[in-house]
Design a protein around this motif. Structure first.
Motif, PDB file in Angstrom:
ATOM      1  N   ALA A 250      39.037  48.365  56.913  1.00 21.37           N
ATOM      2  CA  ALA A 250      38.597  49.008  55.675  1.00 21.37           C
ATOM      3  C   ALA A 250      37.912  48.006  54.749  1.00 21.37           C
ATOM      4  O   ALA A 250      36.899  48.313  54.131  1.00 21.37           O
ATOM      5  N   ARG A 251      38.437  46.793  54.673  1.00 16.40           N
ATOM      6  CA  ARG A 251      37.797  45.764  53.838  1.00 16.40           C
ATOM      7  C   ARG A 251      36.463  45.337  54.441  1.00 16.40           C
ATOM      8  O   ARG A 251      35.487  45.145  53.735  1.00 16.40           O
ATOM      9  N   GLN A 252      36.397  45.203  55.758  1.00 16.67           N
ATOM     10  CA  GLN A 252      35.156  44.782  56.415  1.00 16.67           C
ATOM     11  C   GLN A 252      34.030  45.770  56.162  1.00 16.67           C
ATOM     12  O   GLN A 252      32.874  45.373  56.027  1.00 16.67           O
ATOM     13  N   PHE A 253      34.349  47.043  56.113  1.00 20.50           N
ATOM     14  CA  PHE A 253      33.331  48.068  55.946  1.00 20.50           C
ATOM     15  C   PHE A 253      33.154  48.523  54.500  1.00 20.50           C
ATOM     16  O   PHE A 253      32.395  49.448  54.228  1.00 20.50           O
ATOM     17  N   GLY A 254      33.858  47.884  53.569  1.00 16.45           N
ATOM     18  CA  GLY A 254      33.680  48.194  52.148  1.00 16.45           C
ATOM     19  C   GLY A 254      34.421  49.433  51.683  1.00 16.45           C
ATOM     20  O   GLY A 254      34.200  49.914  50.581  1.00 16.45           O
ATOM     21  N   TRP A 255      35.327  49.955  52.495  1.00 21.88           N
ATOM     22  CA  TRP A 255      36.047  51.177  52.136  1.00 21.88           C
ATOM     23  C   TRP A 255      37.250  50.884  51.255  1.00 21.88           C
ATOM     24  O   TRP A 255      37.854  51.790  50.688  1.00 21.88           O
ATOM     25  N   SER A 256      37.612  49.617  51.153  1.00 25.22           N
ATOM     26  CA  SER A 256      38.737  49.199  50.320  1.00 25.22           C
ATOM     27  C   SER A 256      38.378  47.863  49.691  1.00 25.22           C
ATOM     28  O   SER A 256      37.887  46.966  50.376  1.00 25.22           O
ATOM     29  N   ILE A 257      38.600  47.741  48.399  1.00 23.55           N
ATOM     30  CA  ILE A 257      38.327  46.480  47.717  1.00 23.55           C
ATOM     31  C   ILE A 257      39.544  46.102  46.886  1.00 23.55           C
ATOM     32  O   ILE A 257      40.407  46.926  46.601  1.00 23.55           O
ATOM     33  N   ARG A 258      39.586  44.857  46.472  1.00 22.38           N
ATOM     34  CA  ARG A 258      40.692  44.380  45.631  1.00 22.38           C
ATOM     35  C   ARG A 258      40.392  44.717  44.168  1.00 22.38           C
ATOM     36  O   ARG A 258      39.238  44.931  43.787  1.00 22.38           O
ATOM     37  N   GLN A 259      41.438  44.756  43.364  1.00 23.56           N
ATOM     38  CA  GLN A 259      41.295  45.154  41.961  1.00 23.56           C
ATOM     39  C   GLN A 259      40.312  44.287  41.188  1.00 23.56           C
ATOM     40  O   GLN A 259      39.613  44.774  40.314  1.00 23.56           O
ATOM     41  N   HIS A 260      40.250  43.012  41.490  1.00 27.17           N
ATOM     42  CA  HIS A 260      39.384  42.103  40.729  1.00 27.17           C
ATOM     43  C   HIS A 260      37.924  42.153  41.187  1.00 27.17           C
ATOM     44  O   HIS A 260      37.061  41.552  40.570  1.00 27.17           O
ATOM     45  N   GLU A 261      37.629  42.860  42.277  1.00 27.82           N
ATOM     46  CA  GLU A 261      36.261  42.927  42.794  1.00 27.82           C
ATOM     47  C   GLU A 261      35.454  44.027  42.109  1.00 27.82           C
ATOM     48  O   GLU A 261      35.991  45.057  41.725  1.00 27.82           O
ATOM     49  N   ASP A 262      34.171  43.779  41.966  1.00 30.09           N
ATOM     50  CA  ASP A 262      33.255  44.737  41.344  1.00 30.09           C
ATOM     51  C   ASP A 262      32.739  45.711  42.408  1.00 30.09           C
ATOM     52  O   ASP A 262      32.015  45.303  43.318  1.00 30.09           O
TER      53      ASP A 262
ATOM     54  N   ALA B 190      30.413  47.825  42.405  1.00 33.50           N
ATOM     55  CA  ALA B 190      28.953  47.913  42.452  1.00 33.50           C
ATOM     56  C   ALA B 190      28.339  46.758  43.237  1.00 33.50           C
ATOM     57  O   ALA B 190      27.196  46.839  43.669  1.00 33.50           O
ATOM     58  N   ALA B 191      29.102  45.700  43.451  1.00 30.41           N
ATOM     59  CA  ALA B 191      28.582  44.532  44.160  1.00 30.41           C
ATOM     60  C   ALA B 191      29.075  44.453  45.603  1.00 30.41           C
ATOM     61  O   ALA B 191      28.723  43.524  46.320  1.00 30.41           O
ATOM     62  N   MET B 192      29.864  45.435  46.022  1.00 32.95           N
ATOM     63  CA  MET B 192      30.449  45.406  47.356  1.00 32.95           C
ATOM     64  C   MET B 192      29.730  46.394  48.281  1.00 32.95           C
ATOM     65  O   MET B 192      29.797  47.604  48.063  1.00 32.95           O
ATOM     66  N   PRO B 193      29.032  45.902  49.302  1.00 30.59           N
ATOM     67  CA  PRO B 193      28.361  46.808  50.243  1.00 30.59           C
ATOM     68  C   PRO B 193      29.372  47.691  50.974  1.00 30.59           C
ATOM     69  O   PRO B 193      30.480  47.262  51.289  1.00 30.59           O
ATOM     70  N   VAL B 194      28.969  48.923  51.218  1.00 31.69           N
ATOM     71  CA  VAL B 194      29.794  49.905  51.919  1.00 31.69           C
ATOM     72  C   VAL B 194      29.009  50.402  53.131  1.00 31.69           C
ATOM     73  O   VAL B 194      27.826  50.724  53.007  1.00 31.69           O
ATOM     74  N   LEU B 195      29.662  50.480  54.278  1.00 35.33           N
ATOM     75  CA  LEU B 195      28.999  51.018  55.453  1.00 35.33           C
ATOM     76  C   LEU B 195      29.114  52.535  55.421  1.00 35.33           C
ATOM     77  O   LEU B 195      30.195  53.095  55.556  1.00 35.33           O
TER      78      LEU B 195
END
Length: 62
Positions: free
Chosen positions: A12-24, A26-31
């Motif tokens: 999920a993290r590799q594909f952008g489906w889950s991010i950490r609270q401190h991450e933006d 809008a800046a995280m690519p999603v597959l």
């Protein structure tokens, strides 16, 4: 909550489906299933995002 995301957190993290609270988000690519790598916008839309160093460092083949 999506059970697949919870059961397969690394994927999920590799594909952008889950991010950490401190991450933006809008800046995280999603597959995306239809459009490939995209960036999500605050307005609920997306923009294309060609595979680059960001996606490569997440362990996802370009």
């Amino acid at each position: 909550m999506n059970l697949h995301v919870e059961l397969f957190r690394v994927e999920a993290r590799q594909f952008g489906w889950s991010i950490r609270q401190h991450e933006d988000p809008a800046a995280m690519p999603v597959l995306h299933a239809l459009h490939g790598w995209v960036l999500l916008t605050a307005g609920g839309t997306w923009t294309t995002h060609p595979p680059n160093q960001t996606t490569a460092t997440r362990g996802v083949p370009a």
